[in-house]
Design a protein around this motif. Structure first.
Motif, short mmCIF file in Angstrom:
data_model
loop_
_atom_site.label_atom_id
_atom_site.label_comp_id
_atom_site.label_asym_id
_atom_site.label_seq_id
_atom_site.Cartn_x
_atom_site.Cartn_y
_atom_site.Cartn_z
N ARG A 1 0.83 -1.20 0.00
CA ARG A 1 0.00 0.00 0.00
C ARG A 1 0.88 1.27 0.00
O ARG A 1 2.08 1.19 -0.12
N ILE A 2 0.23 2.41 0.12
CA ILE A 2 0.91 3.70 0.02
C ILE A 2 1.10 4.30 1.42
O ILE A 2 0.13 4.45 2.17
N LEU A 3 2.33 4.65 1.74
CA LEU A 3 2.64 5.27 3.02
C LEU A 3 2.56 6.78 2.88
O LEU A 3 3.15 7.36 1.97
N SER A 4 1.82 7.41 3.80
CA SER A 4 1.72 8.87 3.76
C SER A 4 1.33 9.40 5.14
O SER A 4 1.25 8.65 6.12
N THR A 5 1.09 10.69 5.18
CA THR A 5 0.80 11.40 6.43
C THR A 5 -0.60 11.07 6.96
O THR A 5 -1.54 10.84 6.20
N MET A 6 -0.72 11.10 8.28
CA MET A 6 -1.99 10.91 8.97
C MET A 6 -2.13 11.99 10.04
O MET A 6 -1.14 12.59 10.46
N PRO A 7 -3.35 12.27 10.50
CA PRO A 7 -3.52 13.27 11.55
C PRO A 7 -2.72 12.95 12.80
O PRO A 7 -2.33 11.80 13.04
N ASN A 8 -2.48 13.97 13.59
CA ASN A 8 -1.76 13.85 14.87
C ASN A 8 -0.31 13.40 14.67
O ASN A 8 0.22 12.57 15.43
N ASN A 9 0.32 13.94 13.61
CA ASN A 9 1.75 13.72 13.37
C ASN A 9 2.12 12.25 13.18
O ASN A 9 3.23 11.83 13.52
N SER A 10 1.22 11.47 12.65
CA SER A 10 1.50 10.05 12.44
C SER A 10 1.56 9.74 10.94
O SER A 10 1.36 10.61 10.09
N TYR A 11 1.85 8.46 10.65
CA TYR A 11 1.96 8.00 9.26
C TYR A 11 1.25 6.66 9.14
O TYR A 11 1.18 5.89 10.11
N GLY A 12 0.71 6.38 7.96
CA GLY A 12 -0.01 5.13 7.79
C GLY A 12 -0.12 4.72 6.34
O GLY A 12 0.15 5.50 5.42
N PHE A 13 -0.52 3.46 6.16
CA PHE A 13 -0.66 2.87 4.83
C PHE A 13 -2.14 2.83 4.43
O PHE A 13 -3.00 2.42 5.20
N LEU A 14 -2.41 3.24 3.21
CA LEU A 14 -3.72 3.11 2.59
C LEU A 14 -3.53 2.67 1.15
O LEU A 14 -2.46 2.87 0.56
N GLN A 15 -4.58 2.10 0.57
CA GLN A 15 -4.54 1.78 -0.86
C GLN A 15 -5.86 2.16 -1.47
O GLN A 15 -6.87 2.30 -0.79
N GLY A 16 -5.87 2.34 -2.78
CA GLY A 16 -7.08 2.67 -3.50
C GLY A 16 -6.81 3.62 -4.64
O GLY A 16 -5.73 4.20 -4.74
N THR A 17 -7.79 3.77 -5.51
CA THR A 17 -7.64 4.79 -6.54
C THR A 17 -7.63 6.18 -5.90
O THR A 17 -7.20 7.15 -6.52
N SER A 18 -8.08 6.26 -4.63
CA SER A 18 -7.93 7.49 -3.86
C SER A 18 -6.47 7.89 -3.73
O SER A 18 -6.15 9.06 -3.61
N MET A 19 -5.59 6.90 -3.72
CA MET A 19 -4.16 7.16 -3.59
C MET A 19 -3.52 7.38 -4.97
O MET A 19 -2.48 8.04 -5.09
N ALA A 20 -4.13 6.82 -6.01
CA ALA A 20 -3.59 6.99 -7.37
C ALA A 20 -3.79 8.42 -7.87
O ALA A 20 -2.88 9.04 -8.43
N SER A 21 -4.99 8.96 -7.65
CA SER A 21 -5.28 10.30 -8.14
C SER A 21 -4.33 11.36 -7.61
O SER A 21 -3.84 12.20 -8.37
N PRO A 22 -3.99 11.38 -6.30
CA PRO A 22 -3.04 12.40 -5.83
C PRO A 22 -1.63 12.23 -6.39
O PRO A 22 -0.90 13.22 -6.53
N HIS A 23 -1.24 11.01 -6.74
CA HIS A 23 0.06 10.86 -7.41
C HIS A 23 0.03 11.56 -8.76
O HIS A 23 0.99 12.24 -9.15
N ALA A 24 -1.07 11.39 -9.48
CA ALA A 24 -1.21 12.06 -10.77
C ALA A 24 -1.33 13.57 -10.58
O ALA A 24 -0.78 14.35 -11.37
N ALA A 25 -2.01 14.00 -9.52
CA ALA A 25 -2.12 15.43 -9.24
C ALA A 25 -0.76 16.03 -8.95
O ALA A 25 -0.45 17.16 -9.34
N GLY A 26 0.10 15.27 -8.24
CA GLY A 26 1.46 15.73 -7.98
C GLY A 26 2.26 15.90 -9.26
O GLY A 26 3.00 16.88 -9.42
N VAL A 27 2.11 14.95 -10.17
CA VAL A 27 2.80 15.05 -11.46
C VAL A 27 2.27 16.25 -12.25
O VAL A 27 3.04 16.99 -12.88
N ALA A 28 0.95 16.47 -12.20
CA ALA A 28 0.37 17.64 -12.86
C ALA A 28 0.95 18.93 -12.28
O ALA A 28 1.21 19.89 -13.01
#
Length: 509
Positions: A416-443
């Motif tokens: 899955r994708i590691l990224s920021t979480m509330p309260n200064n933590s980090y966590g893994f999530l997966q989904g097309t929810s995670m794909a779209s921001p990668h494309a937004a970053g490239v844009a």
């Protein structure tokens, strides 16, 4: 239940948007869509429903319609006069039918199927947080590369699209902002704070922008989705935690969730698109679908009005120079099929199972004109097992994670994708929810490299620079001898990847 792309469900197609535009008479936006807020006092009145009333864009018509709204027992909440969208609350059960007969009204309908309720909180489910022991292991591995962030060894997704190398050339411009239209962003997170733009952030719940300090933040720590998305886009390279695809650009937050149930109602999304455009946002990320309908069928007057209203706002943003990206959905559905079963709508009351044609019933905002639709891939550059797809539907693909069949050789071995979480933590999530921001970053990197590029030009550049793996010879992910999805198309464009997987390194060269 929140309709977030990292959780469930699907997106629809883009090929019919031109005929959709013609049939609904969608209006190009004028120079400014600055709203005039008139009343927000009735959001807690239990008998009320919320409506969008879409009119011709001239002051005389709008003024006349507003008088008709009052006569029909409605109260105007806000008027987006330059796109002809009026948000109304009414307890009159016949309000929709009455207002649709008014001269100048082009479409009108309820944006929800249950009454407005007092604010509360909702649990969106659990993510896999990175433990202290795991973090220490990742930090040891990351230390081997002096240019790496402490947790970057687990970020296989950055390396998959060349974002780690791109950051050494151009991390992105401070003149470019990506707005995360989502559940809110914890801007106090040390990886987000350096790049956060409070002046371009707001809470749009109910359709009226609230720019008070912190209004854009998640209601609870369980509303972590937007914070995770924001980190994927623009987590700073500051020697802390993770890095984003475009660690030098700014990120803003527009919270569009209803605090009582976590849903993304149309009036809130209309507000978000207009607010982003009027505050100079270059790119928006949309990892959700508009509630309460998974598909909005234009033969239904309420659903037709929802499509019309959100499309007007999306087009307005595009005309002001904003590129909108959206996730494709997580049901492994062929979005170019003739029929799909929707058993979740309406999701704010009692769902009714229905069969819909995705060429006539539209996911919003994913399949609106000009919106970039993004599918998800794993570490092996193969479509993620859950990602929806469709020939002529998917524009591009990007890393979204795959915890079952594509496991990276990273310290945590988490697909899955590691990224920021509330309260200064980090966590893994997966989904097309995670794909779209990668494309937004490239844009955002492309916009940094080509500051005068229009939304259409940015989309064309992303497609031209993408790497297309082509349709796989077999897609039997679970090995049971049955194809789990069918890829249609060729090496240049196909249903799994559209024009291909985004490339951050090419974006900065």
């Amino acid at each position: 239940m929140s309709r977030l792309r990292s959780r469930r469900r699907l997106a629809l197609a883009v090929p019919v948007v031109l005929s959709l535009t013609a049939s609904l008479g969608f209006l190009p936006a004028a120079a400014s869509a600055a709203p005039f807020a008139e009343s927000t006092a009735q959001t807690a009145d239990a008998p009320n429903l919320s409506y969008v009333v879409n009119t011709k864009v001239d002051r005389h018509t709008i003024a006349s319609v507003k008088k008709a709204v009052a006569a029909a027992g409605g109260t105007v909440v806000i008027t987006y006069d330059k796109i002809g969208v009026i948000v109304v609350h009414s307890a009159n059960p016949d309000f929709g039918a009455q207002i649709r007969k008014v001269r100048g009204v082009q479409s009108a309908g309820a944006t929800r199927t249950s009454p407005l309720t007092p604010a509360g909180t909702t649990d969106e489910g659990a993510a896999q947080l990175l433990t202290k022991e795991q973090a220490e292991k990742v930090e040891q591995a990351s230390a081997a590369d002096a240019a790496s962030e402490p947790l970057e060894a687990d970020q296989w997704d950055l390396r998959a699209i060349g974002a780690d190398k791109a950051a050494q050339i151009n991390p992105g411009s401070r003149k470019v902002t990506v707005a995360v239209i989502d559940t809110g962003v914890d801007d106090t997170h040390p990886d987000i704070a350096p790049n956060f733009s409070a002046s371009q952030s707001a809470n749009c719940d109910g359709g009226v922008p609230n720019t008070a300090e912190g209004a854009w933040r998640p209601y609870t720590a369980e509303d972590y989705h937007g914070t995770h998305v924001a980190g994927e886009i623009a987590a700073a390279r500051n020697g802390i935690g993770v890095a984003g695809v475009a660690p030098g650009v700014k990120v803003a937050a527009i919270n569009v969730t209803d605090p009582s149930n976590g849903l993304f109602y149309p009036e809130s999304v209309v507000c978000a698109f207009v607010f982003a455009a009027d505050h100079g946002v270059e790119i928006t990320n949309n990892s959700y679908y508009v509630d309460p309908w998974l598909y909005n069928c234009v033969d239904d007057p309420d659903q037709r009005a929802i499509v019309d209203a959100v499309n007007r706002a999306s087009l307005y943003a595009q005309h002001k120079g904003t590129l909108n990206l959206a996730s494709a959905g997580n049901s492994n559905d062929d979005l170019d099929s003739d029929a799909l079963v929707d058993d979740s709508s309406p999701d704010d009351s009692t769902p009714v199972t229905r069969t819909v044609d995705p060429h006539e019933c539209f996911d919003v905002p994913t399949m609106l004109p000009g919106v970039v639709t993004v599918s998800a891939t794993g570490v092996n550059n193969l479509k993620s097992y859950y990602s929806s797809y469709g020939d002529g539907v998917i524009d591009i693909a990007a890393p979204g994670g795959d915890r079952l069949y594509q496991i990276p050789d990273t310290p945590s071995k988490n697909g899955r994708i590691l990224s920021t979480m509330p309260n200064n933590s980090y966590g893994f999530l997966q989904g097309t929810s995670m794909a779209s921001p990668h494309a937004a970053g490239v844009a955002a990197l492309l916009k940094s490299t080509h500051p005068w590029a229009t939304p259409a030009q940015l989309q064309a550049l992303m497609k031209a620079q993408a790497d297309n793996p082509g349709c796989p010879a077999s897609y039997d992910q679970d090995g049971d001898g049955t194809q789990d999805a069918t890829c249609v198309g060729g090496k240049r464009v196909n249903g799994f990847y559209g024009f291909g997987i985004v490339n951050a390194l090419r974006a900065v060269k």
